[in-house]
Design a protein around this motif. Structure first.
Motif, PDB file in Angstrom:
ATOM      1  N   SER A  47     100.764   9.119   8.258  1.00 15.80           N
ATOM      2  CA  SER A  47     101.480   8.838   9.513  1.00 15.80           C
ATOM      3  C   SER A  47     103.087   9.133   9.847  1.00 15.80           C
ATOM      4  O   SER A  47     103.648   9.660   8.591  1.00 15.80           O
ATOM      5  CB  SER A  47     101.405   7.277   9.917  1.00 15.80           C
ATOM      6  N   GLU A  49     105.441   7.734  10.046  1.00 13.11           N
ATOM      7  CA  GLU A  49     106.526   6.868   9.259  1.00 13.11           C
ATOM      8  C   GLU A  49     106.305   7.200   7.688  1.00 13.11           C
ATOM      9  O   GLU A  49     107.340   7.102   7.348  1.00 13.11           O
ATOM     10  CB  GLU A  49     106.125   5.438   9.482  1.00 13.11           C
ATOM     11  N   ASP A  50     104.994   7.189   7.392  1.00 14.27           N
ATOM     12  CA  ASP A  50     104.891   7.710   5.941  1.00 14.27           C
ATOM     13  C   ASP A  50     105.683   9.052   5.764  1.00 14.27           C
ATOM     14  O   ASP A  50     106.477   8.890   4.477  1.00 14.27           O
ATOM     15  CB  ASP A  50     103.485   8.253   5.691  1.00 14.27           C
ATOM     16  N   HIS A  52     108.284  10.125   7.246  1.00 14.57           N
ATOM     17  CA  HIS A  52     109.653   9.979   7.283  1.00 14.57           C
ATOM     18  C   HIS A  52     110.239   9.487   5.959  1.00 14.57           C
ATOM     19  O   HIS A  52     111.195   9.519   5.589  1.00 14.57           O
ATOM     20  CB  HIS A  52     109.912   8.963   8.458  1.00 14.57           C
ATOM     21  N   GLU A  53     109.490   8.268   5.401  1.00 10.67           N
ATOM     22  CA  GLU A  53     109.898   7.678   4.163  1.00 10.67           C
ATOM     23  C   GLU A  53     109.721   8.502   3.043  1.00 10.67           C
ATOM     24  O   GLU A  53     110.737   8.536   2.260  1.00 10.67           O
ATOM     25  CB  GLU A  53     108.756   6.406   4.080  1.00 10.67           C
ATOM     26  N   LEU A  64     113.428  10.146  12.711  1.00 13.69           N
ATOM     27  CA  LEU A  64     111.912   9.645  12.856  1.00 13.69           C
ATOM     28  C   LEU A  64     111.629  10.378  14.259  1.00 13.69           C
ATOM     29  O   LEU A  64     110.368  10.945  14.147  1.00 13.69           O
ATOM     30  CB  LEU A  64     111.840   8.205  13.261  1.00 13.69           C
ATOM     31  N   TYR A  68     108.218  12.969  14.283  1.00  9.14           N
ATOM     32  CA  TYR A  68     107.297  13.136  15.475  1.00  9.14           C
ATOM     33  C   TYR A  68     107.162  14.486  16.145  1.00  9.14           C
ATOM     34  O   TYR A  68     106.196  15.032  16.219  1.00  9.14           O
ATOM     35  CB  TYR A  68     107.517  12.090  16.610  1.00  9.14           C
ATOM     36  N   ARG A  89      97.903   3.374  14.620  1.00 10.61           N
ATOM     37  CA  ARG A  89      98.492   4.509  13.711  1.00 10.61           C
ATOM     38  C   ARG A  89      97.891   5.691  14.374  1.00 10.61           C
ATOM     39  O   ARG A  89      96.613   5.717  14.481  1.00 10.61           O
ATOM     40  CB  ARG A  89      98.661   4.307  12.404  1.00 10.61           C
TER      41      ARG A  89
END
Lengths: 144, 144
Positions: A47, A49-50, A52-53, A64, A68, A89
DNA sequence: CTGTGTGCAAACTCTTTGCATAAGT
DNA sequence: ACTTATGCAAAGAGTTTGCACACAG
């Protein structure tokens, strides 16, 4: 000068930069870095978020919003495939080839179906419609 | 004299009330009204917002939160099937039987696949997993 | 230089939740 | 009465957007 192109020896950076250029995307620091994270380790489902982390963990400064943007641009360029499964998600699959997925309920995790699935007698699409793709999702759950 | 059975003519209200009772759900005004909207006209695919609008058009006072609650309760009771397709909206299908869907891109609309789809050689699920269900979505687009 | 990309924070959409009030049995 | 359902508004998650600044070509 471009040591960032391939700092860790793989050549992936160069390939990615070229791919981006071919797709009309400027190989910016962020896009190359994200590309390396995405494509360096075989097929993955992430995802936004994944990713980004991961970027933060790899000391790559990206917002972020840029993650995207980048994911969508890569998808548009055919480097990623967007997989929308559970309504929450959105996943991006680095395996662009035609395949299907197991979706692990409760874990929100996707697993590639390596065997292919044969579908017979796929009905004709409604009049005036053309088929864009077929998606098979097998929902699984960890046994108690 | 039998008009006292159903104020607005159909027997649907009675049936729905009984179904709700059987499912352990109190047949409240809202649930019966939503049930009638859902099940009166054959198979349908609605989002919560769709149903909320229909309710308002039908002069049924319900909050959106109650619509969500009701849809999930109906799903739990097996009266509806939840279909998550495009990551944005969640659809509820009044057709609970096993079938698959066309998803019309750009219109966010679902169409039942009336023919069934045969899937051969469905791969074994990963170790420790049990299959909960198989979902086939054929993405279609209106021809230019 | 010129134009595209990025970062930030705010906006947005869909959905869920907390709590006081209303309704079903 | 006693319990469960409802309504409202606010919170929440995920994603997108607008605009000033930064960077690639």
């Amino acid at each position: 000068m471009s040591f960032w192109l391939m700092p860790s020896g793989g050549g992936a950076g160069v390939r990615i930069a070229a791919d981006l250029r071919a797709a009309g995307l400027r190989p910016t620091r962020q896009r190359v870095a994200l590309g390396k994270l995405l494509f360096a380790k075989g097929h993955r489902h992430l995802s936004a978020e994944d990713l980004h982390e991961e970027a933060q963990a790899a000391a790559v400064r990206v917002s972020l919003a840029t993650v995207y943007n980048t994911l969508h641009q890569f998808t548009g360029a055919g480097l990623l495939r967007e997989v929308a499964i559970d309504g929450a998600r959105t996943y991006f699959d680095t395996n662009v080839s035609h395949h299907h997925h197991f979706f692990v309920e409760g874990e929100g995790r996707l697993i590639d179906m390596s065997d292919h699935v044969d579908i017979d007698r796929l009905p004709e699409p409604p009049a005036g419609m053309e088929v864009m793709g077929v998606e098979v999702v097998v929902r699984v759950r960890r046994k108690a």
